[in-house]
Design a protein around this motif. Sequence first.
Motif, PDB file in Angstrom:
ATOM      1  N   THR A  82       7.395 -11.134   5.109  1.00  0.00           N
ATOM      2  CA  THR A  82       6.330 -11.506   5.916  1.00  0.00           C
ATOM      3  C   THR A  82       6.058 -10.242   6.815  1.00  0.00           C
ATOM      4  O   THR A  82       7.163  -9.782   7.639  1.00  0.00           O
ATOM      5  CB  THR A  82       6.921 -12.759   6.744  1.00  0.00           C
ATOM      6  N   GLY A  83       4.957 -10.027   7.121  1.00  0.00           N
ATOM      7  CA  GLY A  83       4.528  -8.870   8.092  1.00  0.00           C
ATOM      8  C   GLY A  83       4.338  -9.445   9.326  1.00  0.00           C
ATOM      9  O   GLY A  83       4.432  -8.834  10.270  1.00  0.00           O
ATOM     10  N   ARG A  84       3.900 -10.787   9.558  1.00  0.00           N
ATOM     11  CA  ARG A  84       3.710 -11.406  10.862  1.00  0.00           C
ATOM     12  C   ARG A  84       4.067 -12.971  10.671  1.00  0.00           C
ATOM     13  O   ARG A  84       3.787 -13.469   9.822  1.00  0.00           O
ATOM     14  CB  ARG A  84       2.213 -11.282  11.224  1.00  0.00           C
ATOM     15  N   GLY A  85       4.916 -13.432  11.809  1.00  0.00           N
ATOM     16  CA  GLY A  85       5.385 -14.553  11.767  1.00  0.00           C
ATOM     17  C   GLY A  85       4.212 -15.691  12.467  1.00  0.00           C
ATOM     18  O   GLY A  85       3.977 -16.670  11.971  1.00  0.00           O
ATOM     19  N   THR A  86       4.143 -15.389  13.766  1.00  0.00           N
ATOM     20  CA  THR A  86       3.230 -16.116  14.717  1.00  0.00           C
ATOM     21  C   THR A  86       2.047 -15.071  15.114  1.00  0.00           C
ATOM     22  O   THR A  86       2.272 -14.059  15.224  1.00  0.00           O
ATOM     23  CB  THR A  86       3.865 -16.607  15.616  1.00  0.00           C
ATOM     24  N   ALA A  87       1.016 -15.818  15.782  1.00  0.00           N
ATOM     25  CA  ALA A  87      -0.184 -15.206  16.142  1.00  0.00           C
ATOM     26  C   ALA A  87       0.478 -14.658  17.510  1.00  0.00           C
ATOM     27  O   ALA A  87      -0.360 -13.457  17.991  1.00  0.00           O
ATOM     28  CB  ALA A  87      -0.858 -16.239  16.561  1.00  0.00           C
ATOM     29  N   ARG A  88       1.320 -14.745  18.564  1.00  0.00           N
ATOM     30  CA  ARG A  88       1.634 -14.296  19.510  1.00  0.00           C
ATOM     31  C   ARG A  88       2.837 -13.290  19.341  1.00  0.00           C
ATOM     32  O   ARG A  88       3.329 -12.627  20.414  1.00  0.00           O
ATOM     33  CB  ARG A  88       2.188 -15.207  20.610  1.00  0.00           C
ATOM     34  N   GLU A  89       3.428 -12.788  18.289  1.00  0.00           N
ATOM     35  CA  GLU A  89       4.628 -12.069  17.841  1.00  0.00           C
ATOM     36  C   GLU A  89       3.868 -10.569  18.243  1.00  0.00           C
ATOM     37  O   GLU A  89       2.694 -10.266  17.637  1.00  0.00           O
ATOM     38  CB  GLU A  89       4.689 -12.070  16.501  1.00  0.00           C
ATOM     39  N   ARG A  90       4.652  -9.898  18.982  1.00  0.00           N
ATOM     40  CA  ARG A  90       4.345  -8.330  18.931  1.00  0.00           C
ATOM     41  C   ARG A  90       4.960  -7.777  17.637  1.00  0.00           C
ATOM     42  O   ARG A  90       6.253  -7.733  17.587  1.00  0.00           O
ATOM     43  CB  ARG A  90       4.812  -7.813  20.286  1.00  0.00           C
ATOM     44  N   VAL A  91       4.133  -6.946  16.973  1.00  0.00           N
ATOM     45  CA  VAL A  91       4.556  -6.518  15.674  1.00  0.00           C
ATOM     46  C   VAL A  91       4.645  -4.861  16.038  1.00  0.00           C
ATOM     47  O   VAL A  91       3.842  -4.296  16.311  1.00  0.00           O
ATOM     48  CB  VAL A  91       3.784  -6.995  14.459  1.00  0.00           C
ATOM     49  N   PHE A  92       5.772  -4.339  15.696  1.00  0.00           N
ATOM     50  CA  PHE A  92       5.930  -2.919  15.589  1.00  0.00           C
ATOM     51  C   PHE A  92       5.894  -2.510  14.081  1.00  0.00           C
ATOM     52  O   PHE A  92       6.804  -2.791  13.132  1.00  0.00           O
ATOM     53  CB  PHE A  92       6.985  -2.351  16.412  1.00  0.00           C
ATOM     54  N   ALA A  93       5.026  -1.709  13.651  1.00  0.00           N
ATOM     55  CA  ALA A  93       4.949  -1.142  12.261  1.00  0.00           C
ATOM     56  C   ALA A  93       5.034   0.487  12.379  1.00  0.00           C
ATOM     57  O   ALA A  93       4.348   1.222  13.045  1.00  0.00           O
ATOM     58  CB  ALA A  93       3.728  -1.487  11.740  1.00  0.00           C
ATOM     59  N   TYR A  94       6.137   0.926  11.506  1.00  0.00           N
ATOM     60  CA  TYR A  94       6.397   2.458  11.421  1.00  0.00           C
ATOM     61  C   TYR A  94       5.816   2.963  10.120  1.00  0.00           C
ATOM     62  O   TYR A  94       6.162   2.453   9.098  1.00  0.00           O
ATOM     63  CB  TYR A  94       7.886   2.798  11.474  1.00  0.00           C
ATOM     64  N   ASN A  95       4.792   3.872  10.198  1.00  0.00           N
ATOM     65  CA  ASN A  95       4.187   4.580   9.146  1.00  0.00           C
ATOM     66  C   ASN A  95       4.589   5.962   8.765  1.00  0.00           C
ATOM     67  O   ASN A  95       4.278   6.738   9.347  1.00  0.00           O
ATOM     68  CB  ASN A  95       2.635   4.404   9.147  1.00  0.00           C
ATOM     69  N   SER A  96       5.699   6.056   7.984  1.00  0.00           N
ATOM     70  CA  SER A  96       6.349   7.130   7.743  1.00  0.00           C
ATOM     71  C   SER A  96       5.650   7.762   6.648  1.00  0.00           C
ATOM     72  O   SER A  96       6.054   8.975   6.241  1.00  0.00           O
ATOM     73  CB  SER A  96       7.928   7.007   7.673  1.00  0.00           C
ATOM     74  N   GLY A  97       4.857   7.239   5.829  1.00  0.00           N
ATOM     75  CA  GLY A  97       4.563   7.780   4.410  1.00  0.00           C
ATOM     76  C   GLY A  97       5.310   7.510   3.414  1.00  0.00           C
ATOM     77  O   GLY A  97       6.553   7.479   3.471  1.00  0.00           O
ATOM     78  N   LEU A  98       5.002   7.294   2.396  1.00  0.00           N
ATOM     79  CA  LEU A  98       5.645   7.141   0.913  1.00  0.00           C
ATOM     80  C   LEU A  98       4.970   8.180   0.030  1.00  0.00           C
ATOM     81  O   LEU A  98       3.813   8.264  -0.202  1.00  0.00           O
ATOM     82  CB  LEU A  98       5.536   5.800   0.344  1.00  0.00           C
ATOM     83  N   VAL A  99       6.071   9.009  -0.777  1.00  0.00           N
ATOM     84  CA  VAL A  99       5.544   9.806  -1.522  1.00  0.00           C
ATOM     85  C   VAL A  99       4.678   9.158  -2.852  1.00  0.00           C
ATOM     86  O   VAL A  99       3.939   9.802  -3.687  1.00  0.00           O
ATOM     87  CB  VAL A  99       6.610  10.795  -2.165  1.00  0.00           C
ATOM     88  N   VAL A 100       5.387   7.984  -3.112  1.00  0.00           N
ATOM     89  CA  VAL A 100       4.360   7.440  -4.304  1.00  0.00           C
ATOM     90  C   VAL A 100       2.764   7.253  -3.860  1.00  0.00           C
ATOM     91  O   VAL A 100       2.097   7.317  -4.969  1.00  0.00           O
ATOM     92  CB  VAL A 100       4.987   6.106  -4.549  1.00  0.00           C
ATOM     93  N   THR A 101       2.535   7.104  -2.686  1.00  0.00           N
ATOM     94  CA  THR A 101       1.081   7.090  -2.281  1.00  0.00           C
ATOM     95  C   THR A 101       0.466   8.269  -2.399  1.00  0.00           C
ATOM     96  O   THR A 101      -0.722   8.482  -2.673  1.00  0.00           O
ATOM     97  CB  THR A 101       0.913   6.673  -0.668  1.00  0.00           C
ATOM     98  N   ASP A 102       1.209   9.436  -1.924  1.00  0.00           N
ATOM     99  CA  ASP A 102       0.858  10.856  -2.232  1.00  0.00           C
ATOM    100  C   ASP A 102       0.454  11.295  -3.838  1.00  0.00           C
ATOM    101  O   ASP A 102      -0.446  11.734  -4.134  1.00  0.00           O
ATOM    102  CB  ASP A 102       1.698  11.869  -1.942  1.00  0.00           C
ATOM    103  N   ILE A 103       1.525  10.790  -4.608  1.00  0.00           N
ATOM    104  CA  ILE A 103       1.198  10.751  -5.890  1.00  0.00           C
ATOM    105  C   ILE A 103       0.122  10.145  -6.645  1.00  0.00           C
ATOM    106  O   ILE A 103      -0.783  10.705  -7.234  1.00  0.00           O
ATOM    107  CB  ILE A 103       2.501  10.359  -6.837  1.00  0.00           C
ATOM    108  N   ALA A 104       0.022   8.809  -6.268  1.00  0.00           N
ATOM    109  CA  ALA A 104      -1.202   8.258  -6.498  1.00  0.00           C
ATOM    110  C   ALA A 104      -2.749   8.695  -6.099  1.00  0.00           C
ATOM    111  O   ALA A 104      -3.622   8.964  -7.243  1.00  0.00           O
ATOM    112  CB  ALA A 104      -1.185   6.642  -6.348  1.00  0.00           C
ATOM    113  N   LEU A 105      -2.729   9.001  -4.832  1.00  0.00           N
ATOM    114  CA  LEU A 105      -3.905   9.612  -4.702  1.00  0.00           C
ATOM    115  C   LEU A 105      -4.118  11.085  -5.045  1.00  0.00           C
ATOM    116  O   LEU A 105      -5.163  11.599  -5.468  1.00  0.00           O
ATOM    117  CB  LEU A 105      -4.054   9.683  -3.088  1.00  0.00           C
ATOM    118  N   GLY A 106      -2.926  12.072  -5.061  1.00  0.00           N
ATOM    119  CA  GLY A 106      -3.144  13.302  -5.561  1.00  0.00           C
ATOM    120  C   GLY A 106      -3.437  13.320  -7.109  1.00  0.00           C
ATOM    121  O   GLY A 106      -4.451  14.135  -7.406  1.00  0.00           O
TER     122      GLY A 106
END
Length: 341
Positions: free
Chosen positions: A297-321
């Motif tokens: 689950t990425g979000r539980g309730t509408a009022r939750e403050r959510v922190f997301a860390y986007n560090s990159g995944l090499v599989v996304t580089d591979i797919a797009l590359g």
Amino acid sequence: MTDSTLAADPRSIPAGDRTLRILTTSDLAGLGIALADVVATVEGACRTLAAGGSDNPRKLTVKPADGHSVAYAMLGRDGSRDVVAVKTSYKHGLDKDRGSQHYYTTLTLYDDVTGLPVAMMDCGRIGSLRTPAVSALLARECAPPGARSALVIGTGTQGRLALPFLLTTLPDLERLMLSGTHPEGIAAVRAELRAHFPDRDVELVTDLRAAAADADVLVATAGGHTTAAVGADWLRPGALSVLVGHGLAPSTLHRADRVVATSEAQMKVTGTDMADAAGGFPAVDAEFPAVLAGTATGRGTARERVFAYNSGLVVTDIALGHRFARLALDQRLGTQVALWR
């Protein structure tokens, strides 16, 4: 031509040929690709990873004691394409202003069906696309219901496409805000936005605290020298904060109601500036590939403050590359080098 037969295609690398196709910055610069295509490619790579079909080990890092440079090495395998790849990233001059820094990143792809090399390429454009695409997917999955406002902090490479990608996944955003100090970067952000969404413009904000309080989605992409540091108590209930570079204070992570990371292991490697005084991190509630797959689950309730860390995944580089390699090879771009002769 299917993804898994790229290296054996006679237009790219003939069977048995062990030359390496080099794709330069210039080779890749003119290749057109729609933002929605990038999002779909990145999302597919994450879903395959979540299903256990790909491998994405934690990145390796080396950094001298004085912190003047940093280098990363990332190895991965894309199971949907049967492609193995190595990405390297090296930045020098972290103790200097942005104009004095040097940055080099490469991606080398191998076909795991034929055993032949596909291409070695500059990974700059790939990274400039896949990272904001992941941020936009995070926003799609984790933003509060009915999100209408977005704030981007930073006008560097990652900041310039953040808003166009956000509008691709959240087309109902109404207020677009930008916090930045470099005139050339601000102009570039506006130019990119108008190139993709000619009827939209961005509001340059000077009161960061007030802008943060009005934002449903914040994407922090600033460089390491930024003075911007949005605190947890600046955020409205329900806000989503996405950290790509800098611009968020550690409190946004440690006081979040929910923490999502593209990779918990990589967050602990590259996000050390967000650790607490003892060097610790709060537990990650969900890794993003699993959120996309519907098993977390990425979000539980509408009022939750959510922190997301986007560090990159090499599989996304591979797919797009790999996607870019197909486009380039179809146009006979690049130079073949007899590296192993």
